[in-house]
Design a protein around this motif. Structure first.
Motif, mmCIF file in Angstrom:
data_model
loop_
_atom_site.group_PDB
_atom_site.id
_atom_site.type_symbol
_atom_site.label_atom_id
_atom_site.label_comp_id
_atom_site.label_asym_id
_atom_site.label_seq_id
_atom_site.Cartn_x
_atom_site.Cartn_y
_atom_site.Cartn_z
ATOM 1 N N ILE A 683 7.261 -70.286 -14.620
ATOM 2 C CA ILE A 683 8.647 -70.103 -14.190
ATOM 3 C C ILE A 683 8.984 -68.624 -14.047
ATOM 4 N N LEU A 684 8.592 -67.817 -15.017
ATOM 5 C CA LEU A 684 8.894 -66.386 -14.924
ATOM 6 C C LEU A 684 8.195 -65.758 -13.723
ATOM 7 N N GLN A 685 6.948 -66.106 -13.485
ATOM 8 C CA GLN A 685 6.250 -65.570 -12.320
ATOM 9 C C GLN A 685 6.948 -65.957 -11.031
ATOM 10 N N GLN A 686 7.312 -67.217 -10.927
ATOM 11 C CA GLN A 686 7.935 -67.683 -9.681
ATOM 12 C C GLN A 686 9.348 -67.141 -9.513
ATOM 13 N N LEU A 687 10.055 -66.911 -10.616
ATOM 14 C CA LEU A 687 11.383 -66.306 -10.505
ATOM 15 C C LEU A 687 11.281 -64.884 -9.958
ATOM 16 N N VAL A 688 10.357 -64.099 -10.493
ATOM 17 C CA VAL A 688 10.198 -62.720 -10.016
ATOM 18 C C VAL A 688 9.707 -62.704 -8.569
ATOM 19 N N GLU A 689 8.712 -63.513 -8.275
ATOM 20 C CA GLU A 689 8.209 -63.564 -6.907
ATOM 21 C C GLU A 689 9.280 -64.038 -5.941
ATOM 22 N N GLY A 690 10.054 -65.055 -6.358
ATOM 23 C CA GLY A 690 11.107 -65.555 -5.486
ATOM 24 C C GLY A 690 12.199 -64.535 -5.250
ATOM 25 N N ALA A 691 12.540 -63.745 -6.269
ATOM 26 C CA ALA A 691 13.579 -62.729 -6.091
ATOM 27 C C ALA A 691 13.138 -61.640 -5.126
ATOM 28 N N LEU A 692 11.834 -61.370 -5.062
ATOM 29 C CA LEU A 692 11.321 -60.340 -4.165
ATOM 30 C C LEU A 692 10.878 -60.892 -2.826
ATOM 31 N N HIS A 693 10.941 -62.219 -2.664
ATOM 32 C CA HIS A 693 10.520 -62.823 -1.405
ATOM 33 C C HIS A 693 11.503 -62.465 -0.297
ATOM 34 N N ARG A 694 10.978 -62.297 0.890
ATOM 35 C CA ARG A 694 11.826 -61.855 2.000
ATOM 36 C C ARG A 694 12.922 -62.864 2.325
ATOM 37 N N GLY A 695 12.673 -64.158 2.015
ATOM 38 C CA GLY A 695 13.715 -65.143 2.283
ATOM 39 C C GLY A 695 14.862 -65.101 1.302
ATOM 40 N N ASN A 696 14.627 -64.557 0.107
ATOM 41 C CA ASN A 696 15.674 -64.507 -0.919
ATOM 42 C C ASN A 696 16.165 -63.098 -1.204
ATOM 43 N N ALA A 697 15.568 -62.100 -0.559
ATOM 44 C CA ALA A 697 15.928 -60.714 -0.875
ATOM 45 C C ALA A 697 17.402 -60.442 -0.624
ATOM 46 N N GLY A 698 17.954 -61.033 0.423
ATOM 47 C CA GLY A 698 19.349 -60.785 0.728
ATOM 48 C C GLY A 698 20.309 -61.262 -0.344
ATOM 49 N N LEU A 699 19.879 -62.236 -1.148
ATOM 50 C CA LEU A 699 20.756 -62.720 -2.217
ATOM 51 C C LEU A 699 21.032 -61.643 -3.255
ATOM 52 N N PHE A 700 20.092 -60.724 -3.427
ATOM 53 C CA PHE A 700 20.211 -59.710 -4.468
ATOM 54 C C PHE A 700 20.381 -58.317 -3.877
ATOM 55 N N GLY A 701 20.913 -58.256 -2.646
ATOM 56 C CA GLY A 701 21.177 -56.975 -2.009
ATOM 57 C C GLY A 701 19.962 -56.331 -1.398
ATOM 58 N N GLY A 702 18.861 -57.040 -1.307
ATOM 59 C CA GLY A 702 17.642 -56.471 -0.756
ATOM 60 C C GLY A 702 17.578 -56.597 0.745
ATOM 61 N N GLN A 703 16.603 -55.888 1.310
ATOM 62 C CA GLN A 703 16.370 -55.916 2.744
ATOM 63 C C GLN A 703 14.919 -56.296 2.999
ATOM 64 N N ARG A 849 9.848 -47.321 -1.917
ATOM 65 C CA ARG A 849 10.526 -48.111 -0.878
ATOM 66 C C ARG A 849 10.823 -49.527 -1.387
ATOM 67 N N CYS A 850 9.937 -50.050 -2.220
ATOM 68 C CA CYS A 850 10.226 -51.371 -2.802
ATOM 69 C C CYS A 850 11.480 -51.315 -3.657
ATOM 70 N N PHE A 851 11.635 -50.265 -4.430
ATOM 71 C CA PHE A 851 12.839 -50.144 -5.246
ATOM 72 C C PHE A 851 14.076 -49.925 -4.387
ATOM 73 N N GLU A 852 13.890 -49.272 -3.234
ATOM 74 C CA GLU A 852 15.023 -49.075 -2.336
ATOM 75 C C GLU A 852 15.480 -50.393 -1.707
ATOM 76 N N THR A 853 14.490 -51.190 -1.274
ATOM 77 C CA THR A 853 14.843 -52.437 -0.578
ATOM 78 C C THR A 853 15.181 -53.584 -1.532
ATOM 79 N N HIS A 854 14.844 -53.445 -2.803
ATOM 80 C CA HIS A 854 15.097 -54.517 -3.764
ATOM 81 C C HIS A 854 15.857 -53.959 -4.970
ATOM 82 N N PRO A 855 17.166 -53.909 -4.914
ATOM 83 C CA PRO A 855 17.942 -53.377 -6.052
ATOM 84 C C PRO A 855 17.753 -54.182 -7.332
ATOM 85 N N VAL A 856 17.255 -55.412 -7.223
ATOM 86 C CA VAL A 856 17.113 -56.250 -8.408
ATOM 87 C C VAL A 856 15.959 -55.795 -9.299
ATOM 88 N N LEU A 857 15.117 -54.864 -8.818
ATOM 89 C CA LEU A 857 13.974 -54.432 -9.615
ATOM 90 C C LEU A 857 14.406 -53.691 -10.881
#
Length: 1006
Positions: A683-703, A849-857
């Motif tokens: 679950i923890l692996q999939q939560l982190v991967e899902g938060a960084l996935h391009r389909g869910n990035a917009g939910l957390f302010g990512g691009q 750049r990953c930290f820039e595009t994914h504020p949830v990191l």
């Protein structure tokens, strides 16, 4: 053989002459002397001239001459001809038995006599039917009955059930064929004025000689179907009434007290094969006519018609009931349309008829009606609906066009329905031969008696459940009792189907309670009903039998049943709590089947599924494949629920269900993460991967970013530069990965076209992004806190959160590193000198750049830092990010650090995370508080001090020691040597900016 008195009428000359003239005018009259000799010869059987005994043939011809010349002696002649016919039949059958020619011996002796007799009788019937037809018909049918019964046991005679073979045998015999033709002629002649006498003779003979006489009935009925059916019913009714009348009161007697009714049943049964439609019309017509007010002045009614007799009209309904009870085929022919005839007007007439009957007789009729309904092979659902609609109180609104019945009619149907349920109860629980065994346990060892009414209702379980769940007063109680009986009768399969239907169709707690009542009733004789019902529901889910609404309702009902367990613990009821435990146990065995519904296309079904899984108990053991399947489905549903919550917020609709779905999803993930180390890690692996996935990035302010980490321009923003991606890759040789070397390739743009177009920052809802990040952090923290690895003490305050488990935080850390920088080796924990960072420039830029595009990191890093020493495993990511920040501040020429807002925020968050994870001592962990008040060069100096300290005191997990009092891993910085040399740059910056940083000096004391 005959006395003189019987023949005295012959000497009445005037009557004889009139009879001769009327009946057979073409026949030459005998003289008186000749007539006297013929009479003496017929009586004595001796030839008066030669004085010898007459042969059978000569005696028969003498009888025929008398029949022609002296019709008044017809009774004696016909009686004598019985023996002639008997002789012919015996000879005929004997010839068949000896395998000889059946016509050789008989034809030379008596067949011509039979033909001559038949011709005389046929001529008499044609000329004077009123005088001859009744006599000949009674004689012919009685003789046929005697011959059929007498010779039924002969070797060549087929069995009585083989009507076709019997008919073929007897119709090949001249004698019986002649009798059959004579009777048919009589019946045809009497149809217009007196058919009852002919049919009465047929019924009487059928009673005496059945079943050997059935072939006659079959042949006559086929020749005159309409007449035979109507007249047989009328004659049967008259005979039934005459046997049932006693002291001016009509009594419904048993079949043994009404002899002809058995013959009526037999005749109609033979005709039903080819004339069922005519029989159905006649039966329904008799029923309607018996209830219709009589019209004695009607020109169509005759004095002999049963419709004109009030006594016969009152007896018609009991007669039809008795007839239906004795013949299921007849009842089945009319039961389908009988309900359609029972309109309110006809019901009132039926009630008026039954009110005049004695109590005992009325009870007998009700019992007979109940027996007929229970034995009805078809139309049971229609009859049940009619009874339930009619018996329902007037205060209840009945669906459909059915008007409210009369109160007396309603009470009658109410009583009939209750008697039917009681009768079915007796049949269901007493249908096996063993009195001690229950119906279900004995089903496999003893043959069970079929109950046609319940057998037919087995295919209407869904409709019965729907009617029951309408909760109409009294009506749902009847139907629920019937469902219980049907479940016991049909066994586990029907019981399971019924329970599943109630679970699927119930829409509120009151309706759902009917399912528990069914289980309570059947629990004494059927074990495992709930488990079987849930398994049946799962099978329907796999076969896509249920629609979205039904599927959603089923899941909600199962969830409500499981949640009622908590109410039972608080004292709501032990039985309900026990059933809730059984439902939870059954659902827990099928979690891998229900988890697929988390990703259902219908949001309502998905919401119901997560509600069920969030409250259902987890199984004691489960296969790793099922655990991984459930964890992936639960995590995917979590992100889908976040998306739906955001969509609802944008539209402005009521998002109650969307918010509930998120809460249930968080609860499911936290409970499932605590199940086992395998589920926690997955679950923890999939939560982190899902938060960084391009389909869910917009939910957390990512691009959405490309391979290099740079944001990808959308097609509507990117200008057409006329360049081919394939050509660019071929020219730059990007098919080879040069990461980590001096040959790194940077896609800064296209030569001659300028720099690449940067993607415009997507404008997101800050409140929505913040809410989603908080939800993600909440579920991650709950998973890490509720893991099974925690062995420390529990918090004294119930509201205090459990500490984050180090192993769980390590899983998050490793997953972050794998997704942010996949090419980092797990052993890269120590930091090199700052000048050596140039060898990993490309990788460091990718990390930045990953930290820039994914504020949830950064929030996820804070979670990792709280689970010390898990942040050590993010050493490579921290080093790469810090290296890019040092490079930026070194190259920056801005007057203040606030002119680079993102880099300033990243620097503060990075140092804060490292301090929280105890990679830095407190004096260095507080430097980020001064960053907003410094210049870029001064910020670089402080960050460089941080780099040097971490390089000199590597972030190794071995430096952390578990503190049993606090239940945490802590680091003793006193073992790392003197920290003063790393603090010197900090003090220098403080002294230089004492006017602005004076209030922070106490934060940097050693």
């Amino acid at each position: 053989m005959f006395n003189e008195q019987k023949m005295s009428v012959v000497f009445d000359g005037s009557s004889l002459k009139a009879m001769q003239t009327q009946s057979h005018p073409a026949q030459t009259a005998l003289s008186t002397q000749e007539l006297s000799q013929e009479i003496k010869s017929f009586i004595s059987g001796v030839d008066p001239v030669q004085g010898r005994k007459l042969s059978v043939r000569e005696h028969a011809r003498c009888a025929v001459r008398l029949l022609r010349s002296v019709p008044p002696c017809r009774a004696a002649v016909l009686e004598h001809l019985r023996g002639v016919y008997e002789e012919h039949v015996s000879t005929f059958l004997h010839s068949l038995e000896t395998e000889g020619d059946a016509s050789s011996g008989v034809s030379s002796n008596l067949e011509d006599i039979i033909q001559e007799v038949h011709g005389v009788l046929s001529e008499f019937i044609r000329l004077n039917p009123r005088a001859w037809a009744p006599l000949v018909s009674a004689w012919a049918v009685d003789l046929l009955g005697q011959l059929s019964s007498k010779h039924a046991g002969r070797r060549v005679a087929p069995h009585s059930s083989s009507l076709n073979e019997l008919l073929q045998l007897w119709m090949s015999c001249a004698a019986t064929r002649s009798l059959m033709e004579a009777y048919s002629q009589c019946l045809a002649a009497m149809l217009s004025w007196c058919p009852d006498a002919c049919v009465d003779a047929l019924l009487d003979t059928s009673v005496k000689h059945s079943p050997h006489f059935d072939w006659v009935v079959a042949h006559i009925g086929s020749a005159f179907p309409g007449t035979i059916i109507s007249r047989v019913l009328a004659c049967g009714l008259k005979d039934f009434c005459s046997h049932g009348v006693k002291d001016q009161g009509l009594l419904v007697e048993k079949g043994s007290r009404v002899p002809k009714i058995g013959s009526v049943v037999g005749i109609l049964g033979h005709l039903a094969a080819h004339h069922s439609e005519s029989i159905r019309k006649e039966l329904l017509s008799m029923f309607q006519e018996s209830l219709t007010p009589s019209t004695p002045l009607s020109p169509t009614s005759s004095s002999t018609s049963w419709e004109s007799s009030p006594q016969l009209r009152r007896a018609a309904v009991p007669f039809l009931l008795q007839l239906a009870a004795m013949s299921p085929n007849l009842f089945g022919a009319v039961s389908a349309e009988l309900v359609e005839l029972l309109r309110p007007s006809l019901l009132l007439q039926l009630q008026a008829l039954l009110q005049g009957l004695p109590r005992e007789e009325l009870d007998n009729m009700m019992g007979l009606a109940v027996h007929l309904i229970s034995q009805s092979p078809s139309g049971g659902a229609r009859v049940l609906r009619f009874l339930a609609d009619t018996a329902t109180p007037a205060s209840v609104i009945i669906s459909g066009p059915t008007p409210s019945p009369h109160e007396g009619v309603r009470e009658g149907c109410d009583r009939l329905l209750q008697m039917l349920l009681l009768h079915l109860h007796k049949l269901v629980f007493n249908r096996s031969d063993g009195a001690d065994s229950s119906p279900l346990n004995s089903a496999s060892s003893q043959p069970q008696r079929v109950i046609p009414f319940l057998e037919e209702l087995r295919s209407h379980v869904s409709q019965l459940c729907a009617e029951t769940l309408r909760l109409e007063r009294k009506r749902h109680l009847w139907l629920h009792q019937l469902l219980c009986l049907l479940s016991v009768y049909g066994g586990p399969s029907v019981a399971t189907e019924t329970f599943c239907q109630l679970l699927t169709q119930a829409r509120n707690p009151e309706e759902l309670a009917l399912a528990w009542q069914l289980h309570t009733t059947l629990s004494s004789c059927m074990a495992g009903l709930i488990q079987a019902g849930v398994a049946h529901c799962v099978a329907q889910i796999h076969t896509h039998t249920l629609g979205p609404r039904q599927l959603r309702q089923l899941l909600l009902n199962l969830a409500a049943a499981i949640q009622s367990q908590e109410e039972g613990k608080r004292g709501a009821g032990g039985s309900q709590s026990s059933m809730a435990v059984q439902v939870g146990s059954a659902v827990s065995g099928h979690l891998h089947d229900f988890c697929a519904l988390l990703l259902h296309g219908d949001a309502a079904v998905s919401h119901a599924a997560v509600r069920l899984l969030s409250c259902s108990p987890l199984p004691r053991t489960s296969s790793p494949a099922h655990l991984l399947l459930l964890s992936r489905a639960a995590v995917t549903h979590f992100f889908l629920s976040l998306q739906r919550r955001g969509e609802v917020g944008k539209v402005g609709r009521d998002g109650g269900q969307a918010y509930e779905s998120v809460n249930y999803s968080v609860q499911l993930l936290s409970r499932f993460a605590a199940y086992s180390p395998l589920t926690l890690k997955a679950i923890l692996q999939q939560l982190v991967e899902g938060a960084l996935h391009r389909g869910n990035a917009g939910l957390f302010g990512g691009q959405i970013a490309d391979m290099s980490g740079a944001p990808v321009a959308s097609p509507s923003v990117t200008a057409d530069l006329g360049a081919s991606l394939l050509d660019i890759n071929c020219r730059f040789g990007t098919t080879v990965n040069f990461s980590g070397s001096v040959w790194s390739v940077f896609h800064a743009g296209v030569i001659g076209k300028g720099l690449k177009v940067r993607t415009a920052a997507q404008v997101l809802d800050p409140s929505g992004v913040t809410q989603n990040i908080q939800t993600l952090l909440a579920v991650v923290v709950k998973c890490c806190s509720s893991s099974g690895f925690i062995t420390s003490r529990s918090p004294s305050d119930p509201d205090e959160l459990l500490p984050i488990n180090a192993e769980a935080a390590k899983v998050v850390a490793v997953t972050l590193v794998e997704n942010v920088c996949p090419d980092v080796a797990n052993g890269e924990l120590s930091w090199p000198p700052e000048e050596h960072a140039r060898t990993t420039v490309e990788r460091d830029i990718h990390i930045r750049r990953c930290f820039e595009t994914h504020p949830v990191l950064f929030p996820l890093l804070h979670v990792v830092a709280a689970g010390r020493p898990a942040l050590c495993y993010c050493s490579a990511v921290l080093r790469g990010l810090l290296a890019t920040l040092l490079a930026h501040w070194e190259a920056s020429r801005e007057a203040s650090s606030t002119d680079s807002p993102w880099h300033l925020q990243a620097s503060c968050l990075l140092v804060s995370c490292m301090g929280e994870g105890q990679l830095l001592p407190p004096v260095l962990a507080n430097v980020h508080e001064a960053f907003p008040l410094l210049t870029p060069f001064e910020v670089r100096l402080l960050l460089l001090a941080v780099w040097e300290y971490v390089r000199g005191n590597g972030p190794l997990p071995q430096k952390f020691v578990f503190n049993s009092d606090k239940g945490l891993f802590l680091r003793d910085f006193s073992r790392d040597g003197d920290v003063a040399r790393y603090v010197a740059p900090i003090h220098s910056v403080l002294h230089k900016n004492i006017d602005r940083l004076g209030h922070l000096c106490w934060r940097f004391q050693l």
